[in-house]
Design an enzyme around this catalytic site. Sequence first.
Site, PDB file in Angstrom:
ATOM      1  N   TRP A  93       1.023   5.559   0.941  1.00  0.00           N
ATOM      2  CA  TRP A  93       0.866   6.408   2.152  1.00  0.00           C
ATOM      3  C   TRP A  93      -0.133   7.507   1.893  1.00  0.00           C
ATOM      4  O   TRP A  93      -0.522   8.226   2.770  1.00  0.00           O
ATOM      5  CB  TRP A  93       2.215   7.157   2.801  1.00  0.00           C
ATOM      6  CG  TRP A  93       2.858   7.761   1.560  1.00  0.00           C
ATOM      7  CD1 TRP A  93       4.222   7.310   0.844  1.00  0.00           C
ATOM      8  CD2 TRP A  93       2.507   8.950   0.698  1.00  0.00           C
ATOM      9  NE1 TRP A  93       4.517   8.177   0.047  1.00  0.00           N
ATOM     10  CE2 TRP A  93       3.677   9.289   0.003  1.00  0.00           C
ATOM     11  CE3 TRP A  93       1.670  10.201   0.813  1.00  0.00           C
ATOM     12  CZ2 TRP A  93       3.674  10.401  -0.823  1.00  0.00           C
ATOM     13  CZ3 TRP A  93       1.811  11.187   0.391  1.00  0.00           C
ATOM     14  CH2 TRP A  93       2.685  11.276  -0.881  1.00  0.00           C
ATOM     15  N   GLU A 143      -1.781  -0.779  -9.493  1.00  0.00           N
ATOM     16  CA  GLU A 143      -2.241   0.539  -9.286  1.00  0.00           C
ATOM     17  C   GLU A 143      -1.230   1.621  -9.304  1.00  0.00           C
ATOM     18  O   GLU A 143      -0.554   1.679  -8.346  1.00  0.00           O
ATOM     19  CB  GLU A 143      -3.324   0.868  -8.398  1.00  0.00           C
ATOM     20  CG  GLU A 143      -4.366  -0.363  -8.448  1.00  0.00           C
ATOM     21  CD  GLU A 143      -5.602  -0.192  -9.778  1.00  0.00           C
ATOM     22  OE1 GLU A 143      -5.445   0.751 -10.225  1.00  0.00           O
ATOM     23  OE2 GLU A 143      -6.390  -1.252  -9.741  1.00  0.00           O
ATOM     24  N   TYR A 176      10.098  -8.978  -9.363  1.00  0.00           N
ATOM     25  CA  TYR A 176      10.182  -9.803  -8.327  1.00  0.00           C
ATOM     26  C   TYR A 176       9.459 -11.324  -8.675  1.00  0.00           C
ATOM     27  O   TYR A 176       9.843 -12.353  -8.398  1.00  0.00           O
ATOM     28  CB  TYR A 176       9.508  -9.354  -7.046  1.00  0.00           C
ATOM     29  CG  TYR A 176      10.238  -8.097  -6.614  1.00  0.00           C
ATOM     30  CD1 TYR A 176      11.355  -7.845  -6.920  1.00  0.00           C
ATOM     31  CD2 TYR A 176       9.366  -7.062  -5.771  1.00  0.00           C
ATOM     32  CE1 TYR A 176      12.172  -6.696  -6.279  1.00  0.00           C
ATOM     33  CE2 TYR A 176       9.980  -5.893  -5.256  1.00  0.00           C
ATOM     34  CZ  TYR A 176      11.315  -5.702  -5.623  1.00  0.00           C
ATOM     35  OH  TYR A 176      11.827  -4.566  -5.065  1.00  0.00           O
ATOM     36  N   LEU A 224       0.878  -1.221   0.049  1.00  0.00           N
ATOM     37  CA  LEU A 224      -0.060  -0.104   0.015  1.00  0.00           C
ATOM     38  C   LEU A 224       0.790   1.178  -0.030  1.00  0.00           C
ATOM     39  O   LEU A 224       2.013   1.107   0.475  1.00  0.00           O
ATOM     40  CB  LEU A 224      -0.867  -0.120   1.161  1.00  0.00           C
ATOM     41  CG  LEU A 224      -1.769  -1.331   1.592  1.00  0.00           C
ATOM     42  CD1 LEU A 224      -2.549  -1.170   2.823  1.00  0.00           C
ATOM     43  CD2 LEU A 224      -2.763  -1.403   0.253  1.00  0.00           C
ATOM     44  N   CYS A 261      -3.234   9.995  -6.753  1.00  0.00           N
ATOM     45  CA  CYS A 261      -2.765   9.448  -7.934  1.00  0.00           C
ATOM     46  C   CYS A 261      -3.718  10.032  -9.278  1.00  0.00           C
ATOM     47  O   CYS A 261      -3.077  10.160 -10.310  1.00  0.00           O
ATOM     48  CB  CYS A 261      -2.806   8.011  -7.967  1.00  0.00           C
ATOM     49  SG  CYS A 261      -4.675   7.358  -7.360  1.00  0.00           S
ATOM     50  N   LYS A 266       1.310  -4.906   3.779  1.00  0.00           N
ATOM     51  CA  LYS A 266       2.306  -4.099   3.789  1.00  0.00           C
ATOM     52  C   LYS A 266       1.916  -2.590   3.820  1.00  0.00           C
ATOM     53  O   LYS A 266       1.776  -2.311   2.717  1.00  0.00           O
ATOM     54  CB  LYS A 266       3.695  -4.359   3.117  1.00  0.00           C
ATOM     55  CG  LYS A 266       4.673  -3.743   3.946  1.00  0.00           C
ATOM     56  CD  LYS A 266       5.970  -3.638   2.894  1.00  0.00           C
ATOM     57  CE  LYS A 266       5.829  -2.318   2.411  1.00  0.00           C
ATOM     58  NZ  LYS A 266       5.926  -0.929   3.308  1.00  0.00           N
ATOM     59  N   SER A 305       3.905   3.670  -6.689  1.00  0.00           N
ATOM     60  CA  SER A 305       4.620   4.465  -7.859  1.00  0.00           C
ATOM     61  C   SER A 305       4.754   3.443  -9.255  1.00  0.00           C
ATOM     62  O   SER A 305       4.737   2.048  -9.051  1.00  0.00           O
ATOM     63  CB  SER A 305       5.926   5.110  -7.645  1.00  0.00           C
ATOM     64  OG  SER A 305       6.662   4.144  -7.185  1.00  0.00           O
ATOM     65  N   GLU A 336       5.141  12.928 -12.491  1.00  0.00           N
ATOM     66  CA  GLU A 336       4.322  12.920 -11.714  1.00  0.00           C
ATOM     67  C   GLU A 336       4.895  13.758 -10.322  1.00  0.00           C
ATOM     68  O   GLU A 336       5.869  13.623  -9.920  1.00  0.00           O
ATOM     69  CB  GLU A 336       3.855  11.570 -11.138  1.00  0.00           C
ATOM     70  CG  GLU A 336       2.530  11.465 -10.126  1.00  0.00           C
ATOM     71  CD  GLU A 336       2.392  10.278  -9.779  1.00  0.00           C
ATOM     72  OE1 GLU A 336       3.316   9.482  -9.468  1.00  0.00           O
ATOM     73  OE2 GLU A 336       1.259   9.922  -9.477  1.00  0.00           O
TER      74      GLU A 336
HETATM   75  P1  NAD Z   1       5.867   3.925  -3.473  1.00  0.00           P
HETATM   76  O1  NAD Z   1       5.880   3.046  -4.938  1.00  0.00           O
HETATM   77  O2  NAD Z   1       7.113   4.524  -3.180  1.00  0.00           O
HETATM   78  O3  NAD Z   1       5.463   2.780  -2.319  1.00  0.00           O
HETATM   79  C1  NAD Z   1       4.385   2.118  -2.275  1.00  0.00           C
HETATM   80  C2  NAD Z   1       4.639   0.749  -1.723  1.00  0.00           C
HETATM   81  O4  NAD Z   1       5.650   0.074  -2.092  1.00  0.00           O
HETATM   82  C3  NAD Z   1       4.793   1.305  -0.102  1.00  0.00           C
HETATM   83  O5  NAD Z   1       4.380   0.156   0.727  1.00  0.00           O
HETATM   84  C4  NAD Z   1       6.378   0.828  -0.517  1.00  0.00           C
HETATM   85  O6  NAD Z   1       7.048   0.582   0.935  1.00  0.00           O
HETATM   86  C5  NAD Z   1       6.588  -0.081  -1.044  1.00  0.00           C
HETATM   87  N1  NAD Z   1       8.018  -0.203  -1.775  1.00  0.00           N
HETATM   88  C6  NAD Z   1       8.839   0.798  -2.049  1.00  0.00           C
HETATM   89  N2  NAD Z   1       9.962   0.449  -2.471  1.00  0.00           N
HETATM   90  C7  NAD Z   1       9.895  -0.836  -2.815  1.00  0.00           C
HETATM   91  C8  NAD Z   1      10.672  -1.954  -3.379  1.00  0.00           C
HETATM   92  N3  NAD Z   1      11.967  -1.745  -3.840  1.00  0.00           N
HETATM   93  N4  NAD Z   1      10.255  -3.126  -3.280  1.00  0.00           N
HETATM   94  C9  NAD Z   1       9.021  -3.389  -2.832  1.00  0.00           C
HETATM   95  N5  NAD Z   1       8.404  -2.504  -2.260  1.00  0.00           N
HETATM   96  C10 NAD Z   1       8.684  -1.236  -2.267  1.00  0.00           C
HETATM   97  O7  NAD Z   1       4.640   4.923  -3.727  1.00  0.00           O
HETATM   98  P2  NAD Z   1       4.162   5.913  -2.455  1.00  0.00           P
HETATM   99  O8  NAD Z   1       5.189   6.837  -2.689  1.00  0.00           O
HETATM  100  O9  NAD Z   1       3.916   5.317  -1.252  1.00  0.00           O
HETATM  101  O10 NAD Z   1       2.810   6.545  -3.125  1.00  0.00           O
HETATM  102  C11 NAD Z   1       2.643   7.286  -4.190  1.00  0.00           C
HETATM  103  C12 NAD Z   1       2.453   6.729  -5.371  1.00  0.00           C
HETATM  104  O11 NAD Z   1       1.433   5.619  -5.621  1.00  0.00           O
HETATM  105  C13 NAD Z   1       2.329   7.289  -6.560  1.00  0.00           C
HETATM  106  O12 NAD Z   1       2.858   7.353  -7.643  1.00  0.00           O
HETATM  107  C14 NAD Z   1       0.802   7.620  -6.888  1.00  0.00           C
HETATM  108  O13 NAD Z   1       0.475   8.017  -7.869  1.00  0.00           O
HETATM  109  C15 NAD Z   1       0.721   6.083  -6.536  1.00  0.00           C
HETATM  110  N6  NAD Z   1      -0.749   5.921  -6.252  1.00  0.00           N
HETATM  111  C16 NAD Z   1      -1.737   5.205  -7.269  1.00  0.00           C
HETATM  112  C17 NAD Z   1      -2.925   4.865  -7.071  1.00  0.00           C
HETATM  113  C18 NAD Z   1      -3.941   4.235  -7.664  1.00  0.00           C
HETATM  114  O14 NAD Z   1      -4.987   3.568  -7.322  1.00  0.00           O
HETATM  115  N7  NAD Z   1      -3.322   4.011  -9.110  1.00  0.00           N
HETATM  116  C19 NAD Z   1      -3.629   5.283  -5.550  1.00  0.00           C
HETATM  117  C20 NAD Z   1      -2.522   5.923  -4.617  1.00  0.00           C
HETATM  118  C21 NAD Z   1      -1.303   6.295  -5.133  1.00  0.00           C
END
Ligand code: NAD
Length: 501
Positions: free
Chosen positions: A168, A268, A256, A166, A303, A192, A246, A400
């Site tokens: 944040w 997503e 993975y 998930l 997002c 997570k 992201s 973004e």
């Molecule tokens: P992020 O990709 O940094 O993190 C998302 C999740 O992935 C977190 O739980 C994080 O701990 C985990 N993660 C990070 N690095 C990882 C790795 N190397 N291996 C495995 N897991 C890892 O995203 P964020 O900064 O938490 O959220 C913002 C992003 O989420 C933005 O790009 C936003 O557009 C997107 N978002 C999309 C939607 C949708 O429905 N499409 C909704 C909300 C947010």
Amino acid sequence: MTLSPDAKRFHDVAGRLSLPSQAFIDGRFQAAHSGRTFETLNPATGNVIGLVAKAEAADVDLAVTAARRSFRDGSWSRCAPEHRKSVLLRLAQLVRDHAEELAVLESIDSGKTITDCLAEIGEHVPTFFQWYGELADKSFGKVAPTGEDALALILKEPVGVVGLVLPWNFPLLMAAWKLAPALACGCSTVVKPAEQTPLSALRLAELAMEAGLPAGVLNVVPGFGETAGQAIGRHRDIDVVSFTGSTEVGALFLRYASESNLKPVGLEMGGKSPLVVLDDAEIDDHLISNAVSAACWNGGQNCSANMRQIVHAKQKEAFLQKVVEGVTALKVGDPLDPETQMGAMVTHEHMERVASYVDKGRREGARVAYANDGKHGQGFFLNPTVFDGVTPDMAIAREEIFGPVLGVIEAADNAEALDIALDTPYGLHASVFTRDMDKAMHFARRLPCGTVSINCFSEGDVKTPFGGYKQSGSLARDNGVEAMDQYVQTKTVWFHLKPTG
Ligand code: NAD
């Protein structure tokens, strides 16, 4: 700081909260296997509010073992669907009963406004558990047409153990978007939450036990992406991953999976969504409040935010003037004050990253139509910025930003507006404003994105699927009946029947 009576009430609730601090595995809170912890901060103050178990691969393994055991014992995966429904309805009610506590917990962990947290947690989160709970005993398989010598059943079965990773920005809401359909289907789960906002999912797990969910069906492993997240992505006994975050990290989950057990991955991801104002749209208060929300709701950490606001040339000046007025009126500050419309950015690092895009926009030659360097305390606050004269090639129009940086792009005509809207590797969401139904449908059909909202900024609701085209998503969808597809397998059972009589 002098607090209004309402703000004081929420600060008092915050002061009385007891914060979860351990991983939730197999029905109980426990420390990380390593004994390590990490700090979680209040973005509105910059202060540490708690230490949380730092789950890593060993903890993910324990959680998967518990989830697999619970899946195999059938207490949830094979129980009567009416039972699943009643537990999920109880959970919905428990979330409602604890909405204020959960909303304050969410606000102090994320910097989101208490008003948004109350709406998300008091209304939307319970709606998801209720709606999917109601679906649990109304989801049917099929019978295929055959001759009389056969009977062919097409069954939907829970897929098994699912990893839910998930972001944040809407911590508990995103948990509900995924957990509600996964649990309704009978899956066992390892959640997570993002490391920036681990608290609300942990508290939800406790409420789910109180609602009657068997131990092991819902596990929560708070931890970092590269350790806990990667361990979920690579785990050979997780059957499916559903990820929101992201695009960059979404791509890692595909890797993975390909390097482990080829688990399906629902993605997503990010966006750079357009809001398009056509030649005939009425630039009224409704349009402007939607345009401002589209860029600034949740501090732009959304997002589906519409940061590229593409406006027909003949409408541009009127639009710009009113959108600047709208942004100027936004109240930024203490997230626990119900009057506040924009709280704090989630981390100091994220605030700096968003601010660097404001600098970049200036350097690229966009004109600052609104900026404000007013301060709101020690936390990670950032006021919105409005840029005019943005061109489609600028970084602020392409990447973004995930913060309140609204860019106005002028289009010579409606056709050019569509071309600009299409010019992106993302495809999550678009908003189109017009009084002409034909034009609205033309844009809706041409825009390759999962959601198109007409004459509003909207992500739909629990009943409508949400997800992305292109680099915003996979074919998986959250929400709607379609979300169930992520969490079921399809099985054919073919009977040979002997003619009798
Ligand atoms: P992020 O990709 O940094 O993190 C998302 C999740 O992935 C977190 O739980 C994080 O701990 C985990 N993660 C990070 N690095 C990882 C790795 N190397 N291996 C495995 N897991 C890892 O995203 P964020 O900064 O938490 O959220 C913002 C992003 O989420 C933005 O790009 C936003 O557009 C997107 N978002 C999309 C939607 C949708 O429905 N499409 C909704 C909300 C947010």
